[in-house]
Design an enzyme around this catalytic site. Structure first.
Site, mmCIF file in Angstrom:
data_model
loop_
_atom_site.group_PDB
_atom_site.id
_atom_site.type_symbol
_atom_site.label_atom_id
_atom_site.label_comp_id
_atom_site.label_asym_id
_atom_site.label_seq_id
_atom_site.Cartn_x
_atom_site.Cartn_y
_atom_site.Cartn_z
ATOM 1 N N ILE A 152 41.578 31.815 42.588
ATOM 2 C CA ILE A 152 40.475 32.330 43.403
ATOM 3 C C ILE A 152 40.197 33.805 43.163
ATOM 4 O O ILE A 152 39.261 34.361 43.726
ATOM 5 C CB ILE A 152 40.752 32.105 44.906
ATOM 6 C CG1 ILE A 152 42.076 32.748 45.311
ATOM 7 C CG2 ILE A 152 40.717 30.629 45.243
ATOM 8 C CD1 ILE A 152 42.360 32.700 46.803
ATOM 9 N N GLY A 153 40.988 34.455 42.344
ATOM 10 C CA GLY A 153 40.761 35.875 42.075
ATOM 11 C C GLY A 153 41.465 36.299 40.809
ATOM 12 O O GLY A 153 42.542 35.802 40.475
ATOM 13 N N GLY A 209 41.918 40.065 38.725
ATOM 14 C CA GLY A 209 41.595 41.476 38.635
ATOM 15 C C GLY A 209 42.338 42.168 37.517
ATOM 16 O O GLY A 209 42.886 41.527 36.611
ATOM 17 N N THR A 210 42.355 43.484 37.587
ATOM 18 C CA THR A 210 42.967 44.292 36.542
ATOM 19 C C THR A 210 44.484 44.176 36.534
ATOM 20 O O THR A 210 45.109 44.208 35.478
ATOM 21 C CB THR A 210 42.571 45.773 36.736
ATOM 22 O OG1 THR A 210 41.153 45.867 36.851
ATOM 23 C CG2 THR A 210 43.041 46.622 35.568
ATOM 24 N N PHE A 211 45.080 44.032 37.724
ATOM 25 C CA PHE A 211 46.535 44.088 37.825
ATOM 26 C C PHE A 211 47.169 42.780 38.301
ATOM 27 O O PHE A 211 48.387 42.698 38.367
ATOM 28 C CB PHE A 211 46.951 45.214 38.783
ATOM 29 C CG PHE A 211 46.348 46.546 38.437
ATOM 30 C CD1 PHE A 211 46.746 47.232 37.307
ATOM 31 C CD2 PHE A 211 45.361 47.100 39.231
ATOM 32 C CE1 PHE A 211 46.193 48.461 36.978
ATOM 33 C CE2 PHE A 211 44.792 48.324 38.916
ATOM 34 C CZ PHE A 211 45.207 49.006 37.779
ATOM 35 N N SER A 212 46.354 41.766 38.644
ATOM 36 C CA SER A 212 46.946 40.558 39.214
ATOM 37 C C SER A 212 45.972 39.385 39.143
ATOM 38 O O SER A 212 44.779 39.553 38.900
ATOM 39 C CB SER A 212 47.340 40.805 40.676
ATOM 40 O OG SER A 212 46.173 41.115 41.439
ATOM 41 N N VAL A 255 45.153 35.805 41.573
ATOM 42 C CA VAL A 255 45.402 35.246 42.899
ATOM 43 C C VAL A 255 45.061 33.758 42.894
ATOM 44 O O VAL A 255 44.009 33.348 42.380
ATOM 45 C CB VAL A 255 44.565 35.971 43.971
ATOM 46 C CG1 VAL A 255 44.894 35.410 45.367
ATOM 47 C CG2 VAL A 255 44.825 37.471 43.927
ATOM 48 N N LYS A 281 49.599 35.956 45.119
ATOM 49 C CA LYS A 281 49.188 37.016 44.202
ATOM 50 C C LYS A 281 50.261 37.199 43.142
ATOM 51 O O LYS A 281 51.353 37.667 43.427
ATOM 52 C CB LYS A 281 48.957 38.322 44.969
ATOM 53 C CG LYS A 281 48.496 39.479 44.102
ATOM 54 C CD LYS A 281 48.178 40.708 44.955
ATOM 55 C CE LYS A 281 47.674 41.861 44.114
ATOM 56 N NZ LYS A 281 47.294 43.040 44.943
ATOM 57 N N ASP A 298 40.785 52.061 46.955
ATOM 58 C CA ASP A 298 39.918 51.167 46.187
ATOM 59 C C ASP A 298 39.032 50.344 47.124
ATOM 60 O O ASP A 298 38.962 49.114 47.012
ATOM 61 C CB ASP A 298 40.765 50.245 45.303
ATOM 62 C CG ASP A 298 39.971 49.665 44.138
ATOM 63 O OD1 ASP A 298 38.887 50.199 43.828
ATOM 64 O OD2 ASP A 298 40.429 48.671 43.550
#
Length: 458
Positions: free
Chosen positions: A80-81, A83-86, A88, A132, A219
């Site tokens: 569902i997600g 990003g740059t670092f993880s 999810v 996450k 952020d």
């Protein structure tokens, strides 16, 4: 009796913190640039359990294979997600009924007036969490910092709490509540002023709790505030770039008394170049000063002026500026509103609105020099009212009358000026925002909202 499931209780391996982490942090070259608003927005939409792409299914299978025992506690459903670092994942909590779950706001809401029979049915249904997976390339000190901050904020309203965390070898996962929400791009063009009040009352309630703990989120952007328009509730997430106020601080000119700041400016290298007859944009041929280093974490388009100007004593006011950019986005119906390629472009975008004079004063406030010879940038800039009217296509009518904002829009703009204040000392705080007339009116528009806030706090 059910066990209280607290953060870091159910770990495959204990999370430890020691000096070797610091050495790895120093050796690691990391970017604090979070993903752009458009890069991540598409990943915030909730997906049904059945709609799983083959590549996502393969990704989840690799995750289960690499993290021993995770599938005994959780059933991965979908990604569902990202990003740059993880990354999810949505997952079913297979051990939900074995623990106390004070974090489950939806369950508390539904069980408030439920009968014993209904409660038994609720206990048998599936309960979802967000897992996450923090990338192994992330700094160990950053991972530890995020988990520690989430643990400290676990009882804060409208802030996503940390349920627990696991470590297996070099892989760390954080388990968080799963919140239904909609993609910001689906509703930002249609949000009316009363709905904006609900959105920002929820956001600033979260920020007030975070800032009271002297924590900078760093952020703030739409994809880090998971908002559900139907429930009029949002949750602040992703503390991967957050830090405690005062971390790695070095004195900045903005904290000096006015007289001392004037003295330093008068005896600065910049003043000396002007006295020698050089152009204002000139610089010393042999500059022996060391370069200034400051935290630039965040997302392009949402960074406050002091971040762009490398202020070395940044505080919680940087989050307030970012929230102001979200409000500007909603009022202008433009997303992203600022879309710069780098920090210089970002400063010039802000200059377009506030003008050269204010940006020069702001730069000097932080011991920097701002100069531009671009003729299209005016000295005084433009009013936010004018920008909103222009962005929403409201021009003169057939009779030549100038358009005006509606009364509730005018109040929103007055609120916006307090958020988009280039001087961080004068910028509105989260507590001041909550008590501002613009947000105080949320209770008049929505009689049930105060009950919802009480439920979250409880």
């Amino acid at each position: 009796m059910k066990k209280a499931r607290t953060a870091l209780q159910r770990t495959a391996e204990p999370l430890s913190y020691h000096t070797t982490m610091v050495k790895e942090e120093q050796a690691e070259v990391l970017s604090d640039e979070s993903g752009g608003p458009l890069e991540e927005s598409g990943h915030t939409v909730d997906s049904s359990d059945e709609e799983v792409e083959d590549s996502v299914a393969d990704d989840m299978a690799r995750f289960e294979d690499s993290f021993v025992g995770i599938n005994k506690r959780y059933r991965l459903i979908n990604r569902i997600g990202e990003g740059t670092f993880s990354t999810v994942y949505k997952a079913e909590d297979l051990e939900y009924n074995d623990y106390q779950n004070r974090w489950d706001i939806d369950e508390r809401d539904e069980s408030k007036w439920a009968s014993p029979k209904t409660l038994r049915k609720q206990s048998r249904r599936a309960h979802y969490v967000a897992i996450k997976k923090i990338y192994v390339t992330s700094s160990p000190i950053r991972i530890f910092n995020e988990l520690e901050l989430l643990h400290d904020l676990r009882d804060s309203p409208f802030v996503c709490p940390l349920i627990t965390a696991f470590r297996h070898m070099d892989q760390v996962v954080a388990v968080l509540p799963y919140f239904q929400h909609r993609d910001f791009r689906e509703y930002y063009r249609d949000m009316r002023i009363p709905e904006m009040r609900l959105y920002f009352h929820s956001l600033f309630t979260a920020l007030r709790a975070v800032h009271q703990e002297r924590i900078l989120h760093r952020d703030i952007k739409p994809t880090n505030f998971l908002y559900n328009p139907e429930q009029a509730r949002g949750v602040l997430v992703d503390f991967g770039l957050a830090e405690r106020e005062g971390t790695d601080w070095h004195q900045c000119a903005c904290t000096l008394a006015t007289e001392e700041r004037r003295y330093r400016i008068a005896h600065s290298v910049y003043a000396q170049t002007q006295q020698s007859g050089h152009q204002p944009s000139a610089y010393p041929k042999n500059d022996t000063r060391s370069s200034r280093r400051a935290n630039r974490a965040g997302t392009r388009g949402f960074r406050a002026p002091e971040v762009l100007l490398k202020c070395t004593q940044q505080n919680t006011s940087i989050d307030m500026w970012s929230a102001g950019v979200i409000l500007l986005t909603l009022l202008t119906r433009r997303f992203p509103f600022f879309h710069s390629a780098d920090d210089i472009d970002a400063l010039l975008e802000i200059t377009t609105i506030f003008g050269r004079k204010k940006m020069k004063d702001t730069a000097i406030l932080h011991g920097q020099v701002f100069e531009t010879n671009i003729p299209s940038y005016s000295e005084g800039g433009h009013s936010l009212e004018k920008i909103i009217l222009w962005c929403t296509g409201r021009t003169k009518d057939d009779k030549g009358n100038k358009p005006e904002l509606q009364d509730d829009e005018k109040q929103a703009v007055q609120f916006l000026y307090g958020l988009l204040e280039v001087d961080p000392v004068k910028r509105m705080t989260a507590d001041e925002a909550i008590n501002h007339p613009f947000l105080a009116k949320v209770y008049e528009d929505n009689d049930e909202y105060d009950d919802m806030v009480d439920l979250v706090d409880g």
